[in-house]
Design a protein around this motif. Structure first.
Motif, PDB file in Angstrom:
ATOM      1  N   PRO A   1      36.817  37.797  38.812  1.00 50.46           N
ATOM      2  CA  PRO A   1      37.864  37.882  37.788  1.00 50.46           C
ATOM      3  C   PRO A   1      37.342  37.679  36.375  1.00 50.46           C
ATOM      4  O   PRO A   1      37.849  38.286  35.433  1.00 50.46           O
ATOM      5  N   VAL A   2      36.333  36.832  36.212  1.00 55.12           N
ATOM      6  CA  VAL A   2      35.762  36.610  34.877  1.00 55.12           C
ATOM      7  C   VAL A   2      35.057  37.866  34.399  1.00 55.12           C
ATOM      8  O   VAL A   2      35.161  38.255  33.231  1.00 55.12           O
ATOM      9  N   VAL A   3      34.341  38.527  35.288  1.00 54.82           N
ATOM     10  CA  VAL A   3      33.657  39.764  34.924  1.00 54.82           C
ATOM     11  C   VAL A   3      34.678  40.845  34.591  1.00 54.82           C
ATOM     12  O   VAL A   3      34.522  41.589  33.626  1.00 54.82           O
ATOM     13  N   ALA A   4      35.749  40.922  35.366  1.00 58.95           N
ATOM     14  CA  ALA A   4      36.748  41.969  35.166  1.00 58.95           C
ATOM     15  C   ALA A   4      37.562  41.746  33.895  1.00 58.95           C
ATOM     16  O   ALA A   4      37.828  42.694  33.152  1.00 58.95           O
ATOM     17  N   ALA A   5      37.972  40.507  33.636  1.00 62.02           N
ATOM     18  CA  ALA A   5      38.859  40.237  32.503  1.00 62.02           C
ATOM     19  C   ALA A   5      38.112  39.806  31.249  1.00 62.02           C
ATOM     20  O   ALA A   5      38.651  39.873  30.159  1.00 62.02           O
ATOM     21  N   GLY A   6      36.915  39.343  31.399  1.00 62.83           N
ATOM     22  CA  GLY A   6      36.164  38.843  30.256  1.00 62.83           C
ATOM     23  C   GLY A   6      36.225  37.329  30.181  1.00 62.83           C
ATOM     24  O   GLY A   6      37.130  36.700  30.733  1.00 62.83           O
ATOM     25  N   TRP A   7      35.245  36.748  29.523  1.00 60.51           N
ATOM     26  CA  TRP A   7      35.171  35.304  29.409  1.00 60.51           C
ATOM     27  C   TRP A   7      36.322  34.807  28.534  1.00 60.51           C
ATOM     28  O   TRP A   7      36.598  35.383  27.491  1.00 60.51           O
TER      29      TRP A   7
END
Length: 65
Positions: free
Chosen positions: A44-50
């Protein structure tokens, strides 16, 4: 073989190598990205961004009036 044909062959070989490298590199990048999405908790972090820190100001170009 004349020099002109040798230069033409070199140009064609260079173009072919660049095309093959682009396809192979793109495929490797795609597989690496899919692999990162499959890691639990990191996907989810990779998909949505930090997430942004609350004390950082948003750039003016992204502010909603």
């Amino acid at each position: 073989m004349t020099a002109q044909y040798a230069e033409d062959d070199a140009a064609l070989d260079t173009a072919a190598g660049a095309g093959i490298g682009g396809v192979v590199g793109g495929g490797a990048g795609l597989l690496a990205g899919i692999g990162l999405l499959a890691i639990p908790g990191l996907g989810p972090v990779v998909a949505a961004g930090w997430p942004r820190r609350p004390w950082e100001r948003q750039p003016a170009s992204l502010r909603v009036a």
